[in-house]
Design an enzyme around this catalytic site. Structure first.
Site, PDB file in Angstrom:
ATOM      1  N   ASP A   1      50.448   6.088  53.903  1.00 39.82           N
ATOM      2  CA  ASP A   1      49.279   6.451  53.099  1.00 39.82           C
ATOM      3  C   ASP A   1      48.788   7.862  53.407  1.00 39.82           C
ATOM      4  O   ASP A   1      48.065   8.458  52.592  1.00 39.82           O
ATOM      5  CB  ASP A   1      48.133   5.460  53.348  1.00 39.82           C
ATOM      6  CG  ASP A   1      48.344   4.139  52.616  1.00 39.82           C
ATOM      7  OD1 ASP A   1      49.433   3.932  52.053  1.00 39.82           O
ATOM      8  OD2 ASP A   1      47.418   3.304  52.626  1.00 39.82           O
TER       9      ASP A   1
ATOM     10  N   ARG B   1      44.690 -11.768  48.991  1.00 38.03           N
ATOM     11  CA  ARG B   1      44.277 -10.825  50.037  1.00 38.03           C
ATOM     12  C   ARG B   1      43.835  -9.500  49.425  1.00 38.03           C
ATOM     13  O   ARG B   1      42.825  -8.913  49.831  1.00 38.03           O
ATOM     14  CB  ARG B   1      45.420 -10.589  51.023  1.00 38.03           C
ATOM     15  CG  ARG B   1      45.729 -11.746  51.945  1.00 38.03           C
ATOM     16  CD  ARG B   1      46.921 -11.400  52.824  1.00 38.03           C
ATOM     17  NE  ARG B   1      47.300 -12.476  53.727  1.00 38.03           N
ATOM     18  CZ  ARG B   1      48.387 -12.458  54.504  1.00 38.03           C
ATOM     19  NH1 ARG B   1      49.191 -11.395  54.494  1.00 38.03           N
ATOM     20  NH2 ARG B   1      48.671 -13.477  55.296  1.00 38.03           N
ATOM     21  N   ARG B   2      44.610  -9.015  48.465  1.00 33.88           N
ATOM     22  CA  ARG B   2      44.270  -7.741  47.823  1.00 33.88           C
ATOM     23  C   ARG B   2      42.932  -7.846  47.096  1.00 33.88           C
ATOM     24  O   ARG B   2      42.107  -6.933  47.151  1.00 33.88           O
ATOM     25  CB  ARG B   2      45.378  -7.354  46.846  1.00 33.88           C
ATOM     26  CG  ARG B   2      45.115  -6.082  46.048  1.00 33.88           C
ATOM     27  CD  ARG B   2      45.570  -4.840  46.754  1.00 33.88           C
ATOM     28  NE  ARG B   2      45.246  -3.637  45.969  1.00 33.88           N
ATOM     29  CZ  ARG B   2      45.819  -2.458  46.137  1.00 33.88           C
ATOM     30  NH1 ARG B   2      46.769  -2.301  47.045  1.00 33.88           N
ATOM     31  NH2 ARG B   2      45.475  -1.425  45.398  1.00 33.88           N
TER      32      ARG B   2
END
Length: 237
Positions: free
Chosen positions: A39, A156-157
């Protein structure tokens, strides 16, 4: 870094698979380890491509990341054992405080890590697009793939409030997981699986170089951490 050998470890998987949590916990246990995140190589907001169907930015596309810079950084780490000071760490991960960690097991893992030679420089890289490109994948010495079923990933997201970008904060639209997150994961990884089924088994030839761990919401975080640590120690000893 004369006398040191750099070991590059990939910890990859779909968004919300648990890869970043396990990477952070492992780095805390192993003082010789350096942790970076894929990221960290996101492009600036204005350079992230637009999806014309939904007229929103596609943060999960291959084009959203600067893979040229990522590859150069991996090569630099392999040569020097040092990480660029220019990286901006977004730190998009759930708080580690919510996990029930067994201190006795953590201490045993620390003791196992102490057996690894101090001549080794361990660099852990976590990211959702590491195994899609054979050039990027080939730069890693140890490749670990954290997996979870579709419904677990999606729930979860959905529970996350959003993600810090280089310039702002991103919140998923309701359709984003299916149309962007999981679609990119499936498209980028299907070639690794039998019958291109990302919910199934890795191809036999793939499993020789990529080790996978399946988890869901019933998986003990201590067991998952044990597996990651065992893989690293076994490789390094």
């Amino acid at each position: 870094m004369e006398g040191e050998k750099v070991v590059l470890i990939a910890l990859s998987g779909c968004s919300s698979s648990g890869k970043t949590t396990l990477a952070k916990l492992t780095a805390q246990l192993f003082p010789q380890a350096t942790l970076i995140h894929e990221d960290d190589f996101y492009k600036h907001d204005e350079d992230v491509p637009m999806n014309t169907k939904y007229n929103i930015q596609d943060w999960d596309s291959v084009e959203a990341l600067d893979f040229e810079l990522f590859a150069k950084e991996l090569d630099n780490i392999s040569r020097s054992g040092t990480v660029s000071s220019k990286l901006i760490h977004n730190n998009n991960v759930d708080s580690l405080e919510k996990f029930q960690l067994d201190q006795e097991r953590m201490d045993l893992l620390k003791a196992r890590f102490e057996k690894v030679s101090t001549d080794l420089k361990i660099v852990i890289v976590d990211g959702f697009l590491i195994f899609h490109d054979p050039v990027i994948s080939s730069k890693f010495d140890l490749k670990l793939f954290i997996r979870a079923p579709y419904d677990v990933l999606k729930s979860r997201r959905a529970a996350r409030p959003g993600y810090q970008t280089l310039d702002s904060f991103w919140v998923d639209p309701p359709y984003y997981f299916d149309e962007f997150v999981y679609k990119t994961y499936r498209d980028a990884h299907s070639h690794l699986f039998v019958d291109n089924n990302v919910e199934g088994e890795l191809k036999p030839e793939v499993s020789k170089t990529i080790k996978d761990f399946n988890n869901d919401d019933n998986t003990d975080i201590n067991d998952a951490l044990d597996w990651v640590c065992d893989q690293i120690v076994s490789y390094c000893l």
